[in-house]
Motif scaffolding. Structure first.
Motif, short mmCIF file in Angstrom:
data_model
loop_
_atom_site.label_atom_id
_atom_site.label_comp_id
_atom_site.label_asym_id
_atom_site.label_seq_id
_atom_site.Cartn_x
_atom_site.Cartn_y
_atom_site.Cartn_z
N THR A 336 0.84 -1.21 0.00
CA THR A 336 0.00 0.00 0.00
C THR A 336 0.87 1.25 0.00
O THR A 336 2.04 1.22 0.41
CB THR A 336 -0.93 0.02 1.22
N GLY A 337 0.28 2.35 -0.45
CA GLY A 337 0.95 3.64 -0.39
C GLY A 337 0.61 4.36 0.90
O GLY A 337 0.30 3.74 1.91
N LYS A 338 0.61 5.68 0.85
CA LYS A 338 0.30 6.48 2.03
C LYS A 338 -1.17 6.82 2.03
O LYS A 338 -1.67 7.50 1.14
CB LYS A 338 1.14 7.77 2.02
N HIS A 339 -1.88 6.35 3.05
CA HIS A 339 -3.29 6.68 3.16
C HIS A 339 -3.43 8.10 3.69
O HIS A 339 -2.75 8.48 4.66
CB HIS A 339 -4.00 5.69 4.08
N PRO A 340 -4.32 8.93 3.11
CA PRO A 340 -4.40 10.33 3.53
C PRO A 340 -4.95 10.55 4.93
O PRO A 340 -4.74 11.61 5.52
CB PRO A 340 -5.34 10.95 2.48
N LEU A 341 -5.66 9.57 5.48
CA LEU A 341 -6.29 9.75 6.80
C LEU A 341 -5.77 8.81 7.87
O LEU A 341 -5.68 9.19 9.04
CB LEU A 341 -7.81 9.55 6.66
N TYR A 342 -5.43 7.58 7.49
CA TYR A 342 -5.20 6.54 8.49
C TYR A 342 -3.81 5.94 8.35
O TYR A 342 -3.53 5.14 7.44
CB TYR A 342 -6.26 5.44 8.34
N PRO A 343 -2.88 6.29 9.25
CA PRO A 343 -1.50 5.80 9.17
C PRO A 343 -1.37 4.28 9.22
O PRO A 343 -0.43 3.71 8.64
CB PRO A 343 -0.83 6.44 10.39
N ALA A 344 -2.30 3.60 9.89
CA ALA A 344 -2.20 2.14 10.01
C ALA A 344 -2.30 1.44 8.67
O ALA A 344 -1.91 0.27 8.54
CB ALA A 344 -3.28 1.62 10.96
N LEU A 345 -2.83 2.13 7.65
CA LEU A 345 -2.98 1.54 6.32
C LEU A 345 -1.79 1.80 5.42
O LEU A 345 -1.70 1.23 4.33
CB LEU A 345 -4.24 2.10 5.65
N THR A 346 -0.86 2.63 5.87
CA THR A 346 0.24 3.09 5.04
C THR A 346 1.37 2.07 4.96
O THR A 346 1.77 1.50 5.98
CB THR A 346 0.76 4.43 5.57
N GLU A 347 1.86 1.83 3.75
CA GLU A 347 3.03 0.99 3.48
C GLU A 347 2.92 -0.38 4.16
O GLU A 347 3.82 -0.82 4.87
CB GLU A 347 4.32 1.71 3.90
N GLN A 348 1.83 -1.02 3.91
CA GLN A 348 1.60 -2.37 4.42
C GLN A 348 1.77 -3.39 3.29
O GLN A 348 1.34 -3.15 2.17
CB GLN A 348 0.19 -2.49 5.00
N ARG A 349 2.39 -4.49 3.62
CA ARG A 349 2.49 -5.60 2.67
C ARG A 349 1.20 -6.41 2.74
O ARG A 349 0.79 -6.84 3.81
CB ARG A 349 3.68 -6.50 3.02
#
Length: 444
Positions: A336-349
Motif C-alpha cells: 500500500t501507499g500512504k493513506h491520507p487519513l489513516y497511518p495504520a494503512l500506510t506501506e503495508q504488505r
C-alpha cells in the motif's frame, strides 16, 4: 507448461508469508470477517465500534424518537448494511423463484450521465428499490430464475452451471422499457481500507504491464464527488467508485435511502411524487461524524491470515494457480501507499489476490451494461483473501458478481474473455490437480 510451473513456483516463494501481521488476524470462526486491526488504541477502538454499530443498525422510518437512526427510505432495499453483507461477507443469490434478500438490481438506459457514468432510468433511477415507507409505493419486484447447463471437463467429469434470468413484476411506476439490468450480490467488506491505500500510480503501472495469454487490464476512471474530478475507480463490482467514503455514501443512499454530505438528494425521481413528499430524517440523514465512523470501521477491518500453508496439496495448488496464469489478474503481492487519513494503512504488505483492474470476462458473465470506462463484459478483479472462510461464515453464499457459482469449481470454469486460456488449462487438468487448486483457494 513446465516454464509456467517454474514461474508459479517463483511467485509462490516470493509471496509466502507476505501479508503484514498488523493488518491480519488468525481467527477462523464466524466472526473472522469482523476483526479490527491489531494495534488500534482505545480511542480508535471506540470509533471502530461506533462504526460497527452503524453498519449493523436497523434504520427506521422518520420521524422517530431516535433521530440518530431515522430516515429510512422513502425507497429502499433493506433496513441495514449487514442485511446485504451478512457477517461482513458475501450476500446470497435467491433460490429458484425466491425474492431477493441480499441481491439488488442495477438499472440504466443507453448513454451516459454528466460525468460519464451510467445514465439512470428516468422513472426508476439507477437501482430497483423493492421496498418503501408507508404511503409510498415500492418500485416493483425482481425474481431470479435459474437455467442450468452441463459443462464437461477434460477428464470426463461434469460441472453443472446456472445462469440467472431476472423477471420484473408488480412495477408501480409503469413499464421498464429499454432498461439494462445487472443483478449483484453484496460483496465482502473486510480489507477495504488496504485496497483504498494502494496508490493510483500502482494501478496504472499494473495496467501498463505486458501480460501473457491475451490478458490486459484497465483502470476505470470515475467521478469523485468530494474532489470534483475524474479519478481511478477501485470499489464496486465494476470499479465505479474512487474511494471508500463515496462507496459508503452511494450504498447508504441506494440501498437504504439514507442521505449524506456526499449523496444529499433523496432517491426519488421526478415521477415519484409520493416519494418526494415523504418525511425525511434530517439533511443529511447520515451526518459527517457517522459517515466518518463508518469509513473508519470499514477501513480497519482486518483480513484473515492464510491457513494450512505447509500442506503439500495447498503448496501444489498455489504453484498451479500461478502456472495456469490466474495470478496475472489475481495479484498475490501488493504494497500500500500512504493513506491520507489513516497511518495504520500506510506501506503495508498485503496479499489480496487482486489488481483492482477491469478485465473482459467473456460473454458468459457479461451484463451488457456500461459503467464509466467499463464495458458490458468487464468486471473488476475481486480480492480472494478470506475466500476459504466464506462457506463457514455464510453457508451457501456462492461466488461471482451475482452468486451464480455455487462452488469454487463453477466459479473458475465461468471465466472467459481474458481468462479463457487460463480456464482451458484448468479444464484440462486431472481431477487431483484441480482439487489442489481448490485447496489452495480454501487456504486464503
Amino acid at each position: 507448461m513446465n516454464a509456467l510451473r517454474a514461474a508459479g513456483l517463483l511467485i509462490g516463494l516470493l509471496v509466502s508469508g507476505l501479508a503484514s501481521a498488523d493488518v491480519t488476524h488468525t481467527a477462523a470462526n464466524r466472526e473472522a470477517y469482523a476483526q479490527p486491526f491489531a494495534k488500534l488504541d482505545d480511542n480508535q477502538l471506540e470509533r471502530f465500534f461506533r462504526g460497527r454499530s452503524l453498519f449493523r443498525q436497523a434504520w427506521v422510518v422518520a420521524p422517530s424518537r431516535d433521530a440518530a437512526v431515522d430516515g429510512l427510505g422513502p425507497l429502499y432495499n433493506r433496513v441495514s448494511c449487514i442485511a446485504c453483507h451478512p457477517k461482513n461477507g458475501r450476500g446470497q443469490a435467491p433460490r429458484q423463484g425466491e425474492a431477493m434478500r441480499s441481491m439488488l438490481l442495477r438499472l440504466s438506459v443507453p448513454g451516459h450521465d454528466a460525468h460519464g457514468g451510467p445514465k439512470p432510468h428516468l422513472v426508476y433511477g439507477d437501482q430497483l428499490n423493492e421496498l418503501a415507507v408507508p404511503g409510498v409505493p415500492g418500485e416493483g419486484r425482481a425474481h431470479v430464475h435459474w437455467q442450468e447447463h452441463a459443462l464437461a471437463l477434460g477428464d470426463g467429469e461434469t460441472v453443472m452451471l446456472r445462469t440467472p434470468r431476472v423477471q420484473l413484476r408488480e412495477l408501480a411506476y409503469g413499464p421498464l422499457d429499454g432498461v439494462m439490468t445487472s443483478a449483484r450480490v453484496g460483496s465482502p467488506v473486510f480489507g477495504l481500507g488496504l485496497l483504498e491505500a494502494i496508490d493510483e500510480a500502482t494501478l496504472h503501472a499494473m495496467a501498463a504491464e505486458a501480460k501473457p495469454d491475451g490478458v490486459s487490464g484497465r483502470v476505470n476512471q470515475v467521478w469523485s464527488v468530494e474532489r470534483q474530478r475524474a479519478e481511478a475507480g477501485r470499489f464496486g463490482l465494476k470499479a465505479n467508485q474512487p474511494d471508500l467514503r463515496q462507496q459508503i455514501a452511494h450504498a447508504m443512499l441506494g440501498d437504504l435511502g439514507i442521505t449524506s454530505t456526499l449523496a444529499p438528494v433523496q432517491n426519488c425521481t421526478p415521477a415519484q411524487q409520493d416519494c418526494a413528499r415523504a418525511p425525511h430524517g434530517g439533511e443529511p440523514e447520515l451526518d459527517a461524524m457517522q459517515l466518518g465512523d463508518l469509513h473508519f470501521y470499514l477501513a480497519h477491518l482486518a483480513v484473515p491470515a492464510r491457513r494450512q500453508q505447509a500442506d503439500p496439496t495447498v503448496i501444489e495448488g498455489e504453484k498451479l494457480f500461478a502456472a495456469l496464469g490466474c495470478s496475472a489478474c489475481h495479484r498475490p503481492a501488493l504494497i500500500t501507499g500512504k493513506h491520507p487519513l489513516y497511518p495504520a494503512l500506510t506501506e503495508q504488505r498485503i496479499a489480496p489476490y487482486t489488481d483492482l483492474l477491469l478485465h473482459d470476462m467473456g460473454a458468459g458473465l457479461a451484463d451488457g451494461r456500461e459503467d464509466y470506462l467499463a464495458n458490458g463484459r468487464q468486471w473488476r478483479t475481486p480480492a480472494l483473501w478470506g475466500l476459504g472462510l466464506g462457506e463457514r461464515i455464510n453457508p451457501g453464499s456462492g461466488y461471482l458478481h451475482d452468486g451464480r457459482a455455487r462452488t469454487l469449481e463453477e466459479a473458475i470454469v465461468w471465466h472467459g474473455g481474458e481468462a479463457e486460456i487460463a480456464r482451458q488449462r484448468y479444464v484440462a487438468l486431472a481431477a487431483k490437480e484441480r482439487r489442489a487448486i481448490r485447496a489452495f483457494l480454501e487456504s486464503l
